[in-house]
Design a protein around this motif. Structure first.
Motif, PDB file in Angstrom:
ATOM      1  N   ASP A  18       0.818  -1.214   0.000  1.00 54.32           N
ATOM      2  CA  ASP A  18       0.000   0.000   0.000  1.00 54.32           C
ATOM      3  C   ASP A  18       0.856   1.271   0.000  1.00 54.32           C
ATOM      4  OD1 ASP A  18       0.962  -0.364   2.543  1.00 54.32           O
ATOM      5  OD2 ASP A  18      -0.860   0.292   3.557  1.00 54.32           O
ATOM      6  N   TYR A  42       2.978   3.125  -2.300  1.00 50.62           N
ATOM      7  CA  TYR A  42       3.288   3.101  -3.730  1.00 50.62           C
ATOM      8  C   TYR A  42       4.750   3.426  -4.047  1.00 50.62           C
ATOM      9  CZ  TYR A  42       2.369   3.108  -8.691  1.00 50.62           C
ATOM     10  OH  TYR A  42       2.388   2.785 -10.025  1.00 50.62           O
ATOM     11  N   GLU A  69      -1.970  -2.163  -4.740  1.00 50.34           N
ATOM     12  CA  GLU A  69      -1.912  -1.415  -3.476  1.00 50.34           C
ATOM     13  C   GLU A  69      -2.650  -2.098  -2.338  1.00 50.34           C
ATOM     14  OE1 GLU A  69      -3.302   2.445  -4.834  1.00 50.34           O
ATOM     15  OE2 GLU A  69      -1.238   3.147  -4.823  1.00 50.34           O
ATOM     16  N   ASN A  70      -3.332  -3.240  -2.601  1.00 54.21           N
ATOM     17  CA  ASN A  70      -3.922  -4.011  -1.506  1.00 54.21           C
ATOM     18  C   ASN A  70      -4.145  -5.451  -1.959  1.00 54.21           C
ATOM     19  OD1 ASN A  70      -6.859  -4.450  -2.375  1.00 54.21           O
ATOM     20  ND2 ASN A  70      -6.658  -2.211  -2.576  1.00 54.21           N
TER      21      ASN A  70
END
Length: 544
Positions: A9, A11, A35-36
């Motif tokens: 998460d 970046y 990101e997840n």
């Protein structure tokens, strides 16, 4: 090239990892930055990664949940956790999930991750080699088993049955359980065998593909039925049933055989036919019926493609087939002299219908057709249409290999029609015999791939010399000529049948659908579907 998924998460961390490592050098590619865990899991369901580098603490789905979900479905995925957590319970959970390494962000050096990725690649390579070796061993075991099954079947048919108990135990070892049961034997034949053999690399590949397909369908539809191969073109299916059951076994077997035909045609593009024998109550009955099915050559000869028939005695005509020989030769000669290719199929169909209606012995029919073709070959040669690609020996061998009248009729239509195509080319092409031979060869082999080297070898010419000669004499390259001839044939099929574009593509020897469409458009100025749309006012014959 191995696929890598990066999940974090944060970046900037993803960008750092993506850019700091030379992925190509590692024979890897980054399939995505996520990101997840939830988004990563969704992407992994569409395309499975080989390696995952993931954070633990993320919204919606954390790294450990992501690993658990993926490991359940794909246990061989390599995983490295990249996290700021160094608590012992996180490490414990990671070990339980068989995570290969646990790296802390605070002390991370990209070189450390690169070393770990190299280890992953080495282990994946080793695992791949191991799986290939296991697959080869399984294939060897399966092949040996099929060879033993074939030997057992041949011994049953051709050798004395000395002990029914021993035979039953051997049959049971191959999955055929007939103790206390009756058994219905069914003969399976490959239709249009010449075309089927051309589509596959070798007889072994054809045999393997068909056997696998039949066994797969039987396993799902009739688990107790067993398939035995006799040779590349013939095999037998044994369907046991409990004695005393009121259901007619013939009625029960028809939907199964129709399903087998449909699946084999759809998957392998092979047409098959079946001949159903009589129910055998014991090994001796089964042996007798197998010999009867194998000897039912006359009935097989007159069966049409994708038939399902009971074995029946055949009564041959006592008429003299050669009494109409002169009439047949004269009618076909007139057809050739008229130079009207549209008359070929109706004329051949007329004589095939005559042969089928009168039901002459197969060997007599083959002799009659061979004599007919050889006589007409001389006529074609006198018309300067026939070249050297069909020797008497080749004609004799090809006709002998065909086991149905229908296939012989299809072959004759192709044989005579091909000369008209070349006749049209003769009007505009060179008179050089090498060029005419090459055009003849193309015309006779439109149903498969044709290379310049292959044709040059047939003509005993150097490929470079042949290429220059063909271009000089015709004004187009050999490949352009082949493409033009194949497009001309494709147009005929689009105009005269309802065959799909994909099937036309395969019938012309192309295994790349997109390439065929692009080539067709280059030559014809429209895609196959656009061409069919332009011609949709024409009458189409239904595909058989």
């Amino acid at each position: 090239m191995y696929k890598v998924m990066l999940v974090d998460d944060d970046y900037p961390v993803l960008e750092l990892l993506s850019n700091a490592i030379d992925w190509n050098k590692l024979d890897m590619e980054v399939m995505g930055l996520f990101e997840n865990g939830a988004v990563a899991l969704e992407a992994a369901q569409a395309e499975t990664p080989d390696i995952i580098v993931t954070d633990i603490g993320m919204p919606r789905m954390n790294g450990l949940e992501l690993i658990r979900e993926l490991k359940d479905k794909h246990p061989r995925i390599r995983v490295a956790i990249l996290s700021c957590h160094n608590e012992f319970h996180f490490a414990q959970q990671a070990m339980k999930l068989n995570v290969q390494d646990y790296l802390l962000k605070d002390t991370l050096d990209p070189e450390d991750l690169q070393k770990l990725l190299k280890q992953f690649r080495t282990s994946l390579d080793e695992e791949k080699d191991t799986l290939e070796q296991q697959s080869q061993l399984r294939h060897l075991v399966d092949r040996n088993r099929e060879q033993h099954k074939e030997s057992f079947l041949r011994a049953t048919i051709h050798e004395p049955l000395l002990n029914e108990g021993v035979w039953s135990r051997e049959a049971e070892a191959f999955g055929l359980r007939i103790s206390g049961r009756s058994c219905l034997p069914v003969a399976c034949y490959i239709d249009s065998q010449r075309m089927a053999r051309q589509r596959f690399v070798s007889d072994d590949v054809l045999r393997f593909a068909l056997n696998n397909m039949l066994e797969e369908v039987l396993h799902s539809e009739e688990p107790e039925a067993v398939h035995f191969t006799y040779d590349v073109l013939r095999s037998f299916i044994f369907i046991p049933s409990v004695n005393g059951i009121k259901t007619n076994p013939y009625d029960r077997v028809l939907p199964l055989l129709a399903k087998l035909q449909s699946m084999v045609d759809k998957t392998l593009k092979i047409r098959i036919s079946f001949m159903i024998g009589k129910i055998g109550m014991n090994p001796t009955d089964i042996k007798q019926e197998l010999n009867g099915l194998l000897g039912a050559y006359g009935q097989r000869f007159y069966m049409k493609a994708k038939s399902i028939a009971k074995k029946e005695p055949v009564i041959y005509s006592e008429r003299d087939l050669f009494a109409v020989y002169d009439e047949a030769v004269s009618s076909l000669r007139e057809m050739l002299i008229e130079s009207n290719p549209t008359k070929v199929q109706p004329m051949i169909e007329h004589w095939m219908a005559y042969l089928r209606t009168n039901c002459f012995p197969p060997e007599t029919v083959k002799d009659w057709i061979l004599k007919l073709v050889l006589d007409l070959k001389l006529k074609l040669k006198s018309m300067q249409l026939f070249r050297n690609h069909f020797s008497v020996e080749v004609l004799h061998r090809e006709l002998l290999e065909m086991d149905t009248l229908e296939e012989m009729g299809e072959w004759m239509v192709h044989f005579f029609t091909s000369f008209y195509i070349v006749a049209e080319e003769v009007k505009v092409l060179s008179k050089r015999p090498e060029v005419l031979d090459a055009c003849q060869y193309v015309s006779l082999h439109l149903n498969r791939k044709i290379s310049l080297d292959e044709v040059a070898e047939q003509l005993f010419l150097n490929p470079s010399y042949f290429s220059r000669l063909f271009k000089k004499e015709t004004g187009e390259t050999f490949i352009e000529y082949v493409s033009r001839m194949k497009v001309a044939r494709a147009k005929e099929l689009l105009d005269q049948t309802n065959m799909s574009v994909a099937r036309i593509c395969e019938s012309l020897g192309y295994d790349n659908h997109s390439y065929f469409i692009k080539m067709f458009k280059t030559v014809a100025g429209a895609t196959p579907l656009e061409y069919r749309g332009i011609s949709e006012g024409k009458d189409y014959r239904i595909e058989k």
